[in-house]
Design an enzyme around this catalytic site. Structure first.
Site, PDB file in Angstrom:
ATOM      1  N   HIS A 268      38.903  40.586  51.765  1.00 36.91           N
ATOM      2  CA  HIS A 268      39.025  39.654  52.898  1.00 36.91           C
ATOM      3  C   HIS A 268      37.783  39.847  53.777  1.00 36.91           C
ATOM      4  O   HIS A 268      36.662  39.701  53.303  1.00 36.91           O
ATOM      5  CB  HIS A 268      40.362  39.957  53.600  1.00 36.91           C
ATOM      6  CG  HIS A 268      40.780  38.976  54.644  1.00 36.91           C
ATOM      7  ND1 HIS A 268      40.224  37.737  54.795  1.00 36.91           N
ATOM      8  CD2 HIS A 268      41.735  39.065  55.628  1.00 36.91           C
ATOM      9  CE1 HIS A 268      40.807  37.101  55.806  1.00 36.91           C
ATOM     10  NE2 HIS A 268      41.731  37.885  56.329  1.00 36.91           N
ATOM     11  N   HIS A 307      36.936  31.861  46.526  1.00 39.50           N
ATOM     12  CA  HIS A 307      37.861  31.703  47.654  1.00 39.50           C
ATOM     13  C   HIS A 307      39.166  31.137  47.141  1.00 39.50           C
ATOM     14  O   HIS A 307      39.163  30.331  46.209  1.00 39.50           O
ATOM     15  CB  HIS A 307      37.252  30.749  48.690  1.00 39.50           C
ATOM     16  CG  HIS A 307      37.871  30.891  50.031  1.00 39.50           C
ATOM     17  ND1 HIS A 307      39.022  30.234  50.378  1.00 39.50           N
ATOM     18  CD2 HIS A 307      37.511  31.635  51.094  1.00 39.50           C
ATOM     19  CE1 HIS A 307      39.331  30.581  51.613  1.00 39.50           C
ATOM     20  NE2 HIS A 307      38.450  31.427  52.077  1.00 39.50           N
ATOM     21  N   ASP A 363      31.218  35.132  53.793  1.00 35.58           N
ATOM     22  CA  ASP A 363      30.713  36.501  53.848  1.00 35.58           C
ATOM     23  C   ASP A 363      29.416  36.705  53.088  1.00 35.58           C
ATOM     24  O   ASP A 363      28.795  37.755  53.193  1.00 35.58           O
ATOM     25  CB  ASP A 363      31.772  37.465  53.284  1.00 35.58           C
ATOM     26  CG  ASP A 363      32.977  37.548  54.190  1.00 35.58           C
ATOM     27  OD1 ASP A 363      32.770  37.629  55.404  1.00 35.58           O
ATOM     28  OD2 ASP A 363      34.107  37.518  53.689  1.00 35.58           O
TER      29      ASP A 363
HETATM   30  N1  ACO Z   1      33.240  37.149  41.006  1.00 40.56           N
HETATM   31  C1  ACO Z   1      33.559  36.977  39.699  1.00 40.56           C
HETATM   32  N2  ACO Z   1      34.691  36.374  39.280  1.00 40.56           N
HETATM   33  C2  ACO Z   1      35.526  35.934  40.219  1.00 40.56           C
HETATM   34  C3  ACO Z   1      35.271  36.094  41.599  1.00 40.56           C
HETATM   35  C4  ACO Z   1      34.062  36.715  41.978  1.00 40.56           C
HETATM   36  N3  ACO Z   1      33.750  36.884  43.263  1.00 40.56           N
HETATM   37  N4  ACO Z   1      36.287  35.560  42.306  1.00 40.56           N
HETATM   38  C5  ACO Z   1      37.171  35.107  41.398  1.00 40.56           C
HETATM   39  N5  ACO Z   1      36.719  35.330  40.141  1.00 40.56           N
HETATM   40  C6  ACO Z   1      37.354  34.931  38.888  1.00 40.56           C
HETATM   41  C7  ACO Z   1      38.595  35.771  38.603  1.00 40.56           C
HETATM   42  O1  ACO Z   1      38.274  36.919  37.864  1.00 40.56           O
HETATM   43  C8  ACO Z   1      39.439  34.793  37.831  1.00 40.56           C
HETATM   44  O2  ACO Z   1      38.903  34.702  36.537  1.00 40.56           O
HETATM   45  P1  ACO Z   1      39.905  34.517  35.256  1.00 40.56           P
HETATM   46  O3  ACO Z   1      40.540  33.187  35.463  1.00 40.56           O
HETATM   47  O4  ACO Z   1      39.003  34.605  34.089  1.00 40.56           O
HETATM   48  O5  ACO Z   1      40.885  35.654  35.349  1.00 40.56           O
HETATM   49  C9  ACO Z   1      39.159  33.444  38.509  1.00 40.56           C
HETATM   50  O6  ACO Z   1      37.825  33.590  39.057  1.00 40.56           O
HETATM   51  C10 ACO Z   1      40.146  33.095  39.613  1.00 40.56           C
HETATM   52  O7  ACO Z   1      40.115  34.128  40.596  1.00 40.56           O
HETATM   53  P2  ACO Z   1      41.371  34.738  41.335  1.00 40.56           P
HETATM   54  O8  ACO Z   1      41.173  36.220  41.463  1.00 40.56           O
HETATM   55  O9  ACO Z   1      42.630  34.261  40.679  1.00 40.56           O
HETATM   56  O10 ACO Z   1      41.222  34.041  42.737  1.00 40.56           O
HETATM   57  P3  ACO Z   1      41.993  34.424  44.065  1.00 40.56           P
HETATM   58  O11 ACO Z   1      42.225  33.158  44.785  1.00 40.56           O
HETATM   59  O12 ACO Z   1      43.179  35.283  43.781  1.00 40.56           O
HETATM   60  O13 ACO Z   1      40.938  35.349  44.854  1.00 40.56           O
HETATM   61  C11 ACO Z   1      39.185  36.037  46.252  1.00 40.56           C
HETATM   62  C12 ACO Z   1      40.127  34.889  45.862  1.00 40.56           C
HETATM   63  C13 ACO Z   1      40.015  37.294  46.609  1.00 40.56           C
HETATM   64  C14 ACO Z   1      38.406  35.625  47.481  1.00 40.56           C
HETATM   65  C15 ACO Z   1      38.249  36.328  45.072  1.00 40.56           C
HETATM   66  O14 ACO Z   1      37.467  35.185  44.783  1.00 40.56           O
HETATM   67  C16 ACO Z   1      37.353  37.546  45.315  1.00 40.56           C
HETATM   68  O15 ACO Z   1      37.776  38.677  45.088  1.00 40.56           O
HETATM   69  N6  ACO Z   1      36.083  37.317  45.812  1.00 40.56           N
HETATM   70  C17 ACO Z   1      35.192  38.409  46.123  1.00 40.56           C
HETATM   71  C18 ACO Z   1      35.573  39.011  47.472  1.00 40.56           C
HETATM   72  C19 ACO Z   1      35.230  38.088  48.627  1.00 40.56           C
HETATM   73  O16 ACO Z   1      34.128  37.556  48.711  1.00 40.56           O
HETATM   74  N7  ACO Z   1      36.180  37.956  49.556  1.00 40.56           N
HETATM   75  C20 ACO Z   1      35.979  37.168  50.776  1.00 40.56           C
HETATM   76  C21 ACO Z   1      36.780  35.913  50.747  1.00 40.56           C
HETATM   77  S1  ACO Z   1      36.468  34.998  52.236  1.00 40.56           S
HETATM   78  C22 ACO Z   1      37.375  35.798  53.400  1.00 40.56           C
HETATM   79  O17 ACO Z   1      38.399  36.373  53.161  1.00 40.56           O
HETATM   80  C23 ACO Z   1      36.886  35.830  54.739  1.00 40.56           C
END
Ligand code: ACO
Length: 434
Positions: A268, A307, A363
């Site tokens: 987050h 996201h 971010d």
């Molecule tokens: N890098 C690589 N792969 C990713 C990323 C990433 N940053 N984010 C998602 N994916 C992939 C997942 O592995 C998944 O792949 P799959 O379908 O092959 O399993 C697919 O994309 C869907 O991702 P989910 O994890 O299901 O997405 P979710 O909505 O649960 O997560 C989140 C969202 C937590 C923001 C995620 O994208 C992440 O961890 N990002 C990196 C951390 C980040 O930047 N957080 C800040 C968010 S903004 C905020 O909170 C202020």
């Protein structure tokens, strides 16, 4: 207009149920009339991580994740970032309308006159270890404010609520600045009421022995814009925490501390700190393709990418990129920007990221600006928490005054043991353990 309904047919017994559809949702409680067995109290939905559940009606923030649109109270984020100050936007979020000049003057005056911390809070902060993480200090200190203002428990009194809103928005920069000075071993600087919200924050961060702190206006405006962009983002993890904890009628200081704790996580608000760690690990532009390959092979995530709601470019990331250029004119270019730009370029044309609709989020670039301004990565999430407090409080107030809301309490699907025979301690062997 005819009400839209949806028909559900239970294949087990042929019974059919007609449920009303309102605002694109059905009421989960309407499913209770469907029984899956004689002892069943009614059908539930199973939604780990709330990926498809609306928990409230809200009139504060609108996001269209597919089209990359963000609005506060109906105003596009781009317009607010261009024309408003952060405190104007905080007023909009909390009261629903942009303030008139006289309303704004009163609001700014009131917040400015709630920036000081009680001396016991200052002493409390002095007790932290020299290298304590600023987010831990921030969360604990916000919670400690609850002990100073016991009247804040009176959450159903509008005037008391407003008083605590002023205190929290006023004191967040002061606590944040003290966490920063604490780490550096510098004496805390008291607020200066002549200065604007962000100028005063800069004063408390960076004033040394000069009699009056002169804030750089470009930096102060850049911070103000960053604060506007971070002020609210509908039902994200920390806002949901604010509403959930607040729904137990917990006071706003403790609820805000809980929300800030949720923000601290690297998935987050902690992602901005993690982005800088990642850029350091990559080291230079030419190492970007190998890093992206590693991510695609399942080794970690690209921090600052992806996201839950945005499946397009996060509109805040665009404004941050523009703001970064303004800041770099003063501070000099942060070399990490080149690595970040290359990372974005490569990721946005890669099938893995295209297919999953992964774009830079808020971010991705914010940390690069903060670092250029002189903050260490540990401070980044604290800088996020200051403006998000306005959003948390707007959402908390909306929840408190919503007659439909009750204590937040999800259901579960129990997958544990059925009733078991108790075995006294002396007779328990390890052999029966699984
Ligand atoms: N890098 C690589 N792969 C990713 C990323 C990433 N940053 N984010 C998602 N994916 C992939 C997942 O592995 C998944 O792949 P799959 O379908 O092959 O399993 C697919 O994309 C869907 O991702 P989910 O994890 O299901 O997405 P979710 O909505 O649960 O997560 C989140 C969202 C937590 C923001 C995620 O994208 C992440 O961890 N990002 C990196 C951390 C980040 O930047 N957080 C800040 C968010 S903004 C905020 O909170 C202020």
């Amino acid at each position: 207009m005819k009400e839209r309904t949806i028909k559900i047919v239970d294949d087990a017994n042929g019974l059919s149920y007609t449920l009303p559809v309102e605002n694109g949702t059905i009421r989960a409680m309407d499913l209770r009339q469907i029984k899956t067995g004689p002892d069943d109290f009614g059908l539930m939905t199973y939604d780990p991580a709330f990926t498809n559940t609306a928990s409230c009606r809200s009139a504060i923030t609108y996001i269209d994740g597919e089209r990359g649109i963000l609005q506060y109270r109906g105003y596009p984020i781009e317009t607010l970032a261009e024309h408003c100050t952060f405190l104007e936007v905080a007023y909009l979020l909390i009261f629903g309308e942009l303030p008139t000049q006289s309303e704004l003057n009163t609001w700014v005056f009131d917040i400015t006159h709630h920036t000081m911390l009680h001396e016991t809070v200052k002493k409390f902060m002095e007790g932290f270890r020299y290298n304590a993480h600023p987010m831990g200090m921030l969360v604990s200190t916000i919670a400690a404010l609850s002990t100073i203002y016991p009247e804040s428990k009176n959450i159903f009194d509008a005037a008391t609520r407003k008083h605590q809103l002023l205190r929290l928005i006023g004191k967040m920069p002061t606590i944040a600045a003290y966490t920063y000075r604490h780490q550096l071993g510098l004496p805390y600087v008291y607020p200066d009421n002549d200065l604007s919200y962000t100028e005063n924050f800069m004063n408390m961060l960076w004033k040394m022995v000069e009699p009056k702190y002169q804030a750089n206006s470009v930096m102060a405006r850049a911070l103000d814009i960053l604060f506007i962009l971070h002020a609210d983002h509908e039902q994200n993890c920390s806002t949901n925490t604010m509403r959930c904890v607040g729904s137990a009628q917990t006071d706003p200081f403790l609820s805000t501390a809980a929300a800030a704790a949720a923000l601290a996580g690297p998935l987050h608000g902690g992602a901005n700190e993690a982005v800088l760690t990642m850029l350091d690990e990559i080291g230079s532009k030419d190492k970007v393709p190998a890093y992206v390959k590693k991510i695609k092979e399942g080794h970690g995530k690209l921090m600052g990418f992806g996201h839950r709601v945005y499946k397009n470019y996060d509109p805040r990331a665009k404004i941050i990129k523009w703001t970064a250029e303004q800041v770099f004119e003063i501070t000099g270019r942060n070399a990490k920007l080149d690595i970040a730009l290359e990372l974005e370029r490569i990721a946005l044309q890669d099938e893995y990221f295209i297919q999953r609709k992964l774009y830079p989020n808020v971010d991705f670039y914010s940390g690069i600006i903060y670092q250029a301004m002189g903050f260490k990565p540990e401070m980044f999430t604290v800088l996020f928490a200051i403006p998000r407090t306005a959003g948390w409080l707007a959402q908390w107030q909306e929840m408190i005054t919503d007659p439909e809301q009750k204590i937040s309490r999800p259901r579960q699907v129990y997958v544990g043991e059925n009733m078991r025979q108790f075995v006294p301690l002396a007779e328990r062997g390890t052999a029966v353990r699984r």
